[in-house]
Design a protein around this motif. Structure first.
Motif, mmCIF file in Angstrom:
data_model
loop_
_atom_site.group_PDB
_atom_site.id
_atom_site.type_symbol
_atom_site.label_atom_id
_atom_site.label_comp_id
_atom_site.label_asym_id
_atom_site.label_seq_id
_atom_site.Cartn_x
_atom_site.Cartn_y
_atom_site.Cartn_z
ATOM 1 N N SER A 96 0.790 -1.261 -0.025
ATOM 2 C CA SER A 96 0.043 -0.136 -0.015
ATOM 3 C C SER A 96 1.044 1.179 0.087
ATOM 4 C CB SER A 96 -0.994 -0.242 1.364
ATOM 5 O OG SER A 96 -0.429 -0.026 2.261
ATOM 6 N N ALA A 97 1.926 1.067 -0.388
ATOM 7 C CA ALA A 97 2.974 2.291 -0.426
ATOM 8 C C ALA A 97 2.528 3.506 -1.039
ATOM 9 C CB ALA A 97 4.223 1.937 -0.792
ATOM 10 N N GLY A 98 1.521 3.240 -2.254
ATOM 11 C CA GLY A 98 1.081 4.475 -3.118
ATOM 12 C C GLY A 98 -0.292 4.916 -2.433
ATOM 13 N N VAL A 99 -0.747 4.068 -1.635
ATOM 14 C CA VAL A 99 -2.089 4.642 -1.074
ATOM 15 C C VAL A 99 -2.085 4.714 0.226
ATOM 16 C CG1 VAL A 99 -3.278 3.689 -3.064
ATOM 17 C CG2 VAL A 99 -2.847 2.378 -1.160
ATOM 18 N N ALA A 100 -1.076 4.805 0.826
ATOM 19 C CA ALA A 100 -1.098 4.805 2.451
ATOM 20 C C ALA A 100 -1.657 6.146 2.665
ATOM 21 C CB ALA A 100 0.412 4.709 3.033
ATOM 22 N N SER A 101 -1.281 7.255 2.325
ATOM 23 C CA SER A 101 -1.783 8.627 2.693
ATOM 24 C C SER A 101 -3.370 8.787 2.449
ATOM 25 C CB SER A 101 -1.264 9.933 1.820
ATOM 26 O OG SER A 101 0.351 9.545 2.257
ATOM 27 N N SER A 102 -3.750 8.342 1.438
ATOM 28 C CA SER A 102 -5.349 8.217 1.172
ATOM 29 C C SER A 102 -6.118 7.541 2.154
ATOM 30 C CB SER A 102 -5.555 8.014 -0.440
ATOM 31 O OG SER A 102 -5.050 6.511 -0.357
ATOM 32 N N HIS A 103 -5.493 6.233 2.460
ATOM 33 C CA HIS A 103 -6.095 5.346 3.245
ATOM 34 C C HIS A 103 -6.163 5.906 4.881
ATOM 35 C CE1 HIS A 103 -7.511 1.388 5.051
ATOM 36 N NE2 HIS A 103 -6.478 1.851 6.002
ATOM 37 N N TYR A 104 -4.981 6.659 5.184
ATOM 38 C CA TYR A 104 -5.032 7.383 6.259
ATOM 39 C C TYR A 104 -6.036 8.317 6.501
ATOM 40 C CZ TYR A 104 -3.560 10.255 10.360
ATOM 41 O OH TYR A 104 -3.322 10.925 11.549
ATOM 42 N N PHE A 105 -6.048 9.283 5.462
ATOM 43 C CA PHE A 105 -6.982 10.558 5.558
ATOM 44 C C PHE A 105 -8.459 9.754 5.490
ATOM 45 C CE2 PHE A 105 -3.717 12.907 2.734
ATOM 46 C CZ PHE A 105 -2.958 13.222 4.015
ATOM 47 N N ALA A 106 -8.796 8.893 4.627
ATOM 48 C CA ALA A 106 -10.241 8.104 4.718
ATOM 49 C C ALA A 106 -10.467 7.534 6.251
ATOM 50 C CB ALA A 106 -10.181 7.085 3.605
ATOM 51 N N MET A 107 -9.612 7.077 6.804
ATOM 52 C CA MET A 107 -9.835 6.440 8.260
ATOM 53 C C MET A 107 -10.025 7.697 9.148
ATOM 54 S SD MET A 107 -10.286 3.348 8.041
ATOM 55 C CE MET A 107 -10.551 3.258 9.561
ATOM 56 N N MET A 134 -3.301 16.711 9.523
ATOM 57 C CA MET A 134 -3.060 16.213 8.293
ATOM 58 C C MET A 134 -1.493 15.827 8.045
ATOM 59 S SD MET A 134 -6.021 15.441 6.758
ATOM 60 C CE MET A 134 -6.406 14.604 8.569
ATOM 61 N N LEU A 135 -1.099 14.556 7.912
ATOM 62 C CA LEU A 135 0.300 14.004 7.569
ATOM 63 C C LEU A 135 0.878 14.592 6.477
ATOM 64 C CD1 LEU A 135 0.338 10.438 9.496
ATOM 65 C CD2 LEU A 135 0.788 12.827 10.512
ATOM 66 N N GLN A 136 1.869 15.356 6.421
ATOM 67 C CA GLN A 136 2.573 15.678 5.132
ATOM 68 C C GLN A 136 3.555 14.905 4.893
ATOM 69 O OE1 GLN A 136 1.428 18.199 3.449
ATOM 70 N NE2 GLN A 136 -0.271 18.348 4.978
ATOM 71 N N THR A 137 3.385 13.415 4.529
ATOM 72 C CA THR A 137 4.632 12.554 4.363
ATOM 73 C C THR A 137 4.007 11.313 3.810
ATOM 74 O OG1 THR A 137 5.936 11.121 5.424
ATOM 75 C CG2 THR A 137 3.941 11.318 6.492
ATOM 76 N N ASN A 138 4.736 10.626 2.993
ATOM 77 C CA ASN A 138 4.241 9.376 2.413
ATOM 78 C C ASN A 138 4.886 8.155 2.898
ATOM 79 O OD1 ASN A 138 2.694 10.539 0.394
ATOM 80 N ND2 ASN A 138 4.706 11.224 -0.734
ATOM 81 N N SER A 139 5.707 8.450 4.101
ATOM 82 C CA SER A 139 6.368 7.316 4.763
ATOM 83 C C SER A 139 5.206 6.187 5.231
ATOM 84 C CB SER A 139 6.984 7.908 5.940
ATOM 85 O OG SER A 139 7.607 6.667 6.762
ATOM 86 N N VAL A 140 5.469 5.078 4.720
ATOM 87 C CA VAL A 140 4.513 3.915 5.237
ATOM 88 C C VAL A 140 4.586 3.654 6.584
ATOM 89 C CG1 VAL A 140 3.783 1.410 4.785
ATOM 90 C CG2 VAL A 140 4.483 3.070 2.764
ATOM 91 N N ASP A 141 5.655 3.510 7.128
ATOM 92 C CA ASP A 141 6.070 3.282 8.684
ATOM 93 C C ASP A 141 5.430 4.459 9.424
ATOM 94 O OD1 ASP A 141 7.379 1.104 7.961
ATOM 95 O OD2 ASP A 141 9.402 2.087 8.187
ATOM 96 N N LEU A 142 5.603 5.502 9.295
ATOM 97 C CA LEU A 142 5.068 6.679 10.034
ATOM 98 C C LEU A 142 3.584 6.578 9.985
ATOM 99 C CD1 LEU A 142 6.635 10.442 10.333
ATOM 100 C CD2 LEU A 142 4.280 10.216 10.035
#
Length: 261
Positions: A96-107, A134-142
């Protein structure tokens, strides 16, 4: 021979003297250290023999297996009691590296809307936007760590609303300082979620007790609690509670049964 002697007597004399000195030195060294050298030689030979023979018995292997099983059981029990397990929707799926941010925002939006609706029905005050940036990152771990923290926050606030906690004033999420440190994470990683609440003492007590039940399948670990009388009303408490999202990074590289030769 006489002619050879006359021509080389100096060389032969020096050679004879050197040989004599060598023999004398060898005798002296042998007399001083010969027994020790012989003893060490025997020790080396004995150690080589032991190394070439079987060092462990069947009983030793059985004891090692038993200890290994006990260690595995202890590790599993430790994880079950200490580690926070996020619900599936709060875990990033593989790849989910490419969609991690969108998944987080949706949750985040789902949690905000659900809690706002529940709190509104009971006239409970929550912080604007739950104080979530709102997280300004694409880091999957973070992002993954913030999702786990969001899960615990959702559970804690749901219980607060169910038990009629009057107001949640502040929310703050702190990742483990070692997460961004050069030395890296240790065996125990702890993300903390700080909440400040104001309500009647009985309500606060009921809420905290509820967090220590398995209402959501597991206890919500509490790191610290500070309570004092609210300034505005003496019959209300101002509570600062810190919850923990604990992740264990313990080695599981234990010898499995059947791998001990």
């Amino acid at each position: 021979m006489n002619d050879f002697w006359q021509e080389n007597k100096r060389l032969l004399t020096l050679a004879g003297c050197g040989l004599l000195v060598y023999l004398i030195g060898w005798l002296v060294i042998d007399n001083l250290y010969g027994s020790k050298v012989a003893s060490e030689t025997r020790n080396v030979s004995s150690y080589r023999t032991k190394l070439n023979s079987e060092r462990y018995s069947v009983e030793n292997r059985n004891e090692a297996r038993s200890e290994n099983e006990a260690l595995r059981a202890s590790l599993a029990a430790l994880r079950e009691r200490a580690e926070f397990v996020p619900r599936p929707e709060f875990v990033l799926p593989p790849g989910s590296a490419g969609v991690a941010s969108s998944h987080y925002f949706a949750m985040v939006e789902q949690v905000r809307e659900r809690l706002a609706a529940a709190a509104g029905r009971k006239r409970i005050v929550l912080p604007q936007g739950l104080d979530l940036d709102m997280l300004q990152t694409n880091s999957v771990d973070l992002i993954g760590r913030h999702l786990a923290a969001l899960d615990l926050l959702d559970r804690a606030l749901t219980l607060a609303i169910e038990h009629n906690v009057k107001q949640i004033k502040k929310i703050h999420i702190n990742l483990d300082p070692a997460f961004s440190a050069r030395r890296g994470l240790g065996p125990v990683e702890e993300t903390t979620i700080e909440l400040e609440a104001v309500s009647a003492p009985d309500t606060i007590t009921d809420w905290l007790q509820a967090t220590q039940t398995t209402a959501f399948g597991q206890v919500l670990p509490v790191r610290s609690v500070e309570a004092r009388t609210a300034r505005a009303k003496q019959d209300e408490l101002r509570l600062k509670v810190t919850f923990s999202v604990v992740t264990l990074h313990l080695s599981e590289d234990l010898v499995a049964e059947g791998e001990i030769d």
